[in-house]
Write a protein that holds these residues in place. Structure first.
Motif, PDB file in Angstrom:
ATOM      1  N   MET A   1      11.660   6.235  -8.826  1.00  0.00           N
ATOM      2  CA  MET A   1      10.433   6.739  -9.411  1.00  0.00           C
ATOM      3  C   MET A   1       9.960   7.926  -8.579  1.00  0.00           C
ATOM      4  SD  MET A   1       6.815   4.780 -10.130  1.00  0.00           S
ATOM      5  CE  MET A   1       7.601   3.647 -11.226  1.00  0.00           C
ATOM      6  N   SER A   2       9.509   8.966  -9.243  1.00  0.00           N
ATOM      7  CA  SER A   2       9.066  10.167  -8.545  1.00  0.00           C
ATOM      8  C   SER A   2       7.717   9.933  -7.874  1.00  0.00           C
ATOM      9  CB  SER A   2       8.960  11.336  -9.516  1.00  0.00           C
ATOM     10  OG  SER A   2       7.805  11.196 -10.323  1.00  0.00           O
ATOM     11  N   GLY A   3       7.370  10.808  -6.954  1.00  0.00           N
ATOM     12  CA  GLY A   3       6.076  10.714  -6.283  1.00  0.00           C
ATOM     13  C   GLY A   3       4.928  10.819  -7.263  1.00  0.00           C
ATOM     14  N   ALA A   4       5.053  11.696  -8.247  1.00  0.00           N
ATOM     15  CA  ALA A   4       3.990  11.859  -9.246  1.00  0.00           C
ATOM     16  C   ALA A   4       3.837  10.594 -10.088  1.00  0.00           C
ATOM     17  CB  ALA A   4       4.282  13.062 -10.137  1.00  0.00           C
ATOM     18  N   GLN A   5       4.958   9.992 -10.472  1.00  0.00           N
ATOM     19  CA  GLN A   5       4.890   8.757 -11.262  1.00  0.00           C
ATOM     20  C   GLN A   5       4.228   7.641 -10.456  1.00  0.00           C
ATOM     21  OE1 GLN A   5       9.078   8.477 -12.184  1.00  0.00           O
ATOM     22  NE2 GLN A   5       8.668   8.810 -14.365  1.00  0.00           N
ATOM     23  N   SER A  57       0.706  -2.183  -6.445  1.00  0.00           N
ATOM     24  CA  SER A  57       1.323  -2.222  -7.769  1.00  0.00           C
ATOM     25  C   SER A  57       2.841  -2.168  -7.618  1.00  0.00           C
ATOM     26  CB  SER A  57       0.830  -1.025  -8.580  1.00  0.00           C
ATOM     27  OG  SER A  57       1.461  -0.967  -9.822  1.00  0.00           O
ATOM     28  N   SER A  58       3.520  -3.060  -8.338  1.00  0.00           N
ATOM     29  CA  SER A  58       4.976  -3.091  -8.307  1.00  0.00           C
ATOM     30  C   SER A  58       5.481  -3.848  -9.534  1.00  0.00           C
ATOM     31  CB  SER A  58       5.463  -3.757  -7.020  1.00  0.00           C
ATOM     32  OG  SER A  58       6.851  -3.570  -6.856  1.00  0.00           O
ATOM     33  N   LYS A  59       6.780  -4.083  -9.606  1.00  0.00           N
ATOM     34  CA  LYS A  59       7.358  -4.778 -10.761  1.00  0.00           C
ATOM     35  C   LYS A  59       6.791  -6.181 -10.921  1.00  0.00           C
ATOM     36  CE  LYS A  59      11.673  -2.284 -10.935  1.00  0.00           C
ATOM     37  NZ  LYS A  59      13.127  -2.350 -10.992  1.00  0.00           N
ATOM     38  N   SER A  60       6.572  -6.861  -9.796  1.00  0.00           N
ATOM     39  CA  SER A  60       6.039  -8.227  -9.845  1.00  0.00           C
ATOM     40  C   SER A  60       4.954  -8.366  -8.781  1.00  0.00           C
ATOM     41  CB  SER A  60       7.149  -9.244  -9.579  1.00  0.00           C
ATOM     42  OG  SER A  60       7.576  -9.153  -8.230  1.00  0.00           O
ATOM     43  N   SER A  66       4.596  -7.727  -0.993  1.00  0.00           N
ATOM     44  CA  SER A  66       5.523  -7.409   0.092  1.00  0.00           C
ATOM     45  C   SER A  66       5.328  -5.978   0.602  1.00  0.00           C
ATOM     46  CB  SER A  66       6.974  -7.620  -0.352  1.00  0.00           C
ATOM     47  OG  SER A  66       7.370  -6.621  -1.262  1.00  0.00           O
ATOM     48  N   LEU A  67       4.618  -5.139  -0.157  1.00  0.00           N
ATOM     49  CA  LEU A  67       4.347  -3.766   0.267  1.00  0.00           C
ATOM     50  C   LEU A  67       3.251  -3.691   1.332  1.00  0.00           C
ATOM     51  CD1 LEU A  67       4.347  -2.093  -3.269  1.00  0.00           C
ATOM     52  CD2 LEU A  67       6.194  -2.048  -1.563  1.00  0.00           C
ATOM     53  N   LEU A  68       2.533  -4.775   1.528  1.00  0.00           N
ATOM     54  CA  LEU A  68       1.429  -4.807   2.482  1.00  0.00           C
ATOM     55  C   LEU A  68       1.974  -5.145   3.872  1.00  0.00           C
ATOM     56  CD1 LEU A  68      -1.682  -4.581   2.541  1.00  0.00           C
ATOM     57  CD2 LEU A  68      -1.744  -7.057   2.245  1.00  0.00           C
ATOM     58  N   THR A  69       1.754  -4.253   4.830  1.00  0.00           N
ATOM     59  CA  THR A  69       2.259  -4.469   6.185  1.00  0.00           C
ATOM     60  C   THR A  69       1.134  -4.899   7.127  1.00  0.00           C
ATOM     61  OG1 THR A  69       1.862  -2.195   6.919  1.00  0.00           O
ATOM     62  CG2 THR A  69       3.973  -2.643   5.815  1.00  0.00           C
ATOM     63  N   SER A  70       1.508  -5.535   8.217  1.00  0.00           N
ATOM     64  CA  SER A  70       0.501  -5.953   9.203  1.00  0.00           C
ATOM     65  C   SER A  70      -0.189  -4.737   9.825  1.00  0.00           C
ATOM     66  CB  SER A  70       1.116  -6.841  10.276  1.00  0.00           C
ATOM     67  OG  SER A  70       2.131  -6.161  10.967  1.00  0.00           O
ATOM     68  N   ALA A  71       0.528  -3.650  10.003  1.00  0.00           N
ATOM     69  CA  ALA A  71      -0.087  -2.429  10.545  1.00  0.00           C
ATOM     70  C   ALA A  71      -1.137  -1.887   9.580  1.00  0.00           C
ATOM     71  CB  ALA A  71       0.981  -1.372  10.811  1.00  0.00           C
ATOM     72  N   GLN A  72      -0.854  -1.939   8.284  1.00  0.00           N
ATOM     73  CA  GLN A  72      -1.813  -1.470   7.281  1.00  0.00           C
ATOM     74  C   GLN A  72      -3.053  -2.362   7.278  1.00  0.00           C
ATOM     75  OE1 GLN A  72      -0.517  -1.736   3.171  1.00  0.00           O
ATOM     76  NE2 GLN A  72      -1.780   0.031   2.613  1.00  0.00           N
ATOM     77  N   ASP A 103       1.208  -6.155 -11.624  1.00  0.00           N
ATOM     78  CA  ASP A 103       2.631  -6.122 -11.948  1.00  0.00           C
ATOM     79  C   ASP A 103       2.907  -5.075 -13.031  1.00  0.00           C
ATOM     80  OD1 ASP A 103       2.034  -7.285 -14.441  1.00  0.00           O
ATOM     81  OD2 ASP A 103       2.830  -9.254 -13.883  1.00  0.00           O
ATOM     82  N   GLN A 104       4.176  -4.922 -13.376  1.00  0.00           N
ATOM     83  CA  GLN A 104       4.564  -3.846 -14.308  1.00  0.00           C
ATOM     84  C   GLN A 104       3.980  -4.006 -15.702  1.00  0.00           C
ATOM     85  OE1 GLN A 104       8.813  -3.763 -14.412  1.00  0.00           O
ATOM     86  NE2 GLN A 104       9.008  -5.748 -15.429  1.00  0.00           N
ATOM     87  N   SER A 105       3.530  -5.202 -16.063  1.00  0.00           N
ATOM     88  CA  SER A 105       2.904  -5.366 -17.374  1.00  0.00           C
ATOM     89  C   SER A 105       1.384  -5.228 -17.301  1.00  0.00           C
ATOM     90  CB  SER A 105       3.289  -6.720 -17.988  1.00  0.00           C
ATOM     91  OG  SER A 105       2.784  -7.773 -17.210  1.00  0.00           O
ATOM     92  N   GLY A 106       0.866  -4.928 -16.100  1.00  0.00           N
ATOM     93  CA  GLY A 106      -0.564  -4.698 -15.946  1.00  0.00           C
ATOM     94  C   GLY A 106      -1.378  -5.928 -15.604  1.00  0.00           C
ATOM     95  N   ARG A 107      -0.721  -7.084 -15.441  1.00  0.00           N
ATOM     96  CA  ARG A 107      -1.445  -8.294 -15.055  1.00  0.00           C
ATOM     97  C   ARG A 107      -1.936  -8.159 -13.617  1.00  0.00           C
ATOM     98  NH1 ARG A 107       2.975 -12.537 -16.566  1.00  0.00           N
ATOM     99  NH2 ARG A 107       3.902 -11.061 -15.153  1.00  0.00           N
ATOM    100  N   ILE A 108      -3.162  -8.612 -13.396  1.00  0.00           N
ATOM    101  CA  ILE A 108      -3.811  -8.486 -12.091  1.00  0.00           C
ATOM    102  C   ILE A 108      -3.967  -9.865 -11.476  1.00  0.00           C
ATOM    103  CG2 ILE A 108      -5.933  -7.803 -10.908  1.00  0.00           C
ATOM    104  CD1 ILE A 108      -6.388  -5.818 -13.254  1.00  0.00           C
ATOM    105  N   GLU A 109      -3.609  -9.966 -10.208  1.00  0.00           N
ATOM    106  CA  GLU A 109      -3.869 -11.172  -9.427  1.00  0.00           C
ATOM    107  C   GLU A 109      -4.686 -10.753  -8.214  1.00  0.00           C
ATOM    108  OE1 GLU A 109      -1.593 -14.633  -6.849  1.00  0.00           O
ATOM    109  OE2 GLU A 109      -0.443 -13.463  -8.285  1.00  0.00           O
ATOM    110  N   ILE A 110      -5.846 -11.374  -8.044  1.00  0.00           N
ATOM    111  CA  ILE A 110      -6.740 -11.047  -6.930  1.00  0.00           C
ATOM    112  C   ILE A 110      -6.576 -12.091  -5.833  1.00  0.00           C
ATOM    113  CG2 ILE A 110      -9.142 -10.700  -6.199  1.00  0.00           C
ATOM    114  CD1 ILE A 110      -8.260  -8.631  -8.259  1.00  0.00           C
ATOM    115  N   LEU A 111      -6.304 -11.631  -4.630  1.00  0.00           N
ATOM    116  CA  LEU A 111      -6.264 -12.502  -3.457  1.00  0.00           C
ATOM    117  C   LEU A 111      -7.547 -12.247  -2.678  1.00  0.00           C
ATOM    118  CD1 LEU A 111      -2.582 -11.797  -2.353  1.00  0.00           C
ATOM    119  CD2 LEU A 111      -3.406 -13.623  -3.860  1.00  0.00           C
TER     120      LEU A 111
END
Length: 118
Positions: A1-5, A57-60, A66-72, A103-111
């Motif tokens: 996926m491109s940076g713009a996408q 935001s990701s496929k699932s 998993s994109l969330l890091t401890s440093a972040q 997720d990729q279908s737009g479903r939101i899960e709040i933690l």
């Protein structure tokens, strides 16, 4: 996926998450608030305090979290402290850090209070 996408997908995810919080009665206080350390995607306000939201935001939902890091997480918590130091707050003001997964279908899960688990 491109940076713009990726940028536009992330922006659309933030908009959807913002709508979800607003529909639940919170007021959008700031969007993409920048501290000296990092950016907080969304900040909401209610009668009790502030809710800081990181949108992933990701496929699932699993791949998004998993994109969330401890440093972040550490940077965002410091950014929250900076926000509190520069905005009207008192000792009774509550602060909460949520993570919103889209997720990729737009479903939101709040933690809610997500960073208390790390």
């Amino acid at each position: 996926m491109s940076g713009a996408q990726s940028y536009f997908r992330g922006h659309a995810a933030e908009h959807s998450v913002a709508r979800s919080y607003i529909d639940s009665g919170l007021e959008l206080y700031k969007s993409r608030w920048r501290s000296s350390r990092c950016e907080i995607d969304l900040i909401f306000k209610d009668e009790n305090g502030y809710v800081f939201v990181e949108v992933k935001s990701s496929k699932s939902h699993r791949s998004a979290v998993s994109l969330l890091t401890s440093a972040q997480i550490k940077r965002q918590m410091r950014a929250g402290e900076e926000f509190a130091a520069n905005h009207p707050c008192d000792l009774n003001t509550n602060f909460r850090f949520d993570v919103a997964l889209v997720d990729q279908s737009g479903r939101i899960e709040i933690l809610e209070n997500a960073y208390s688990h790390f």
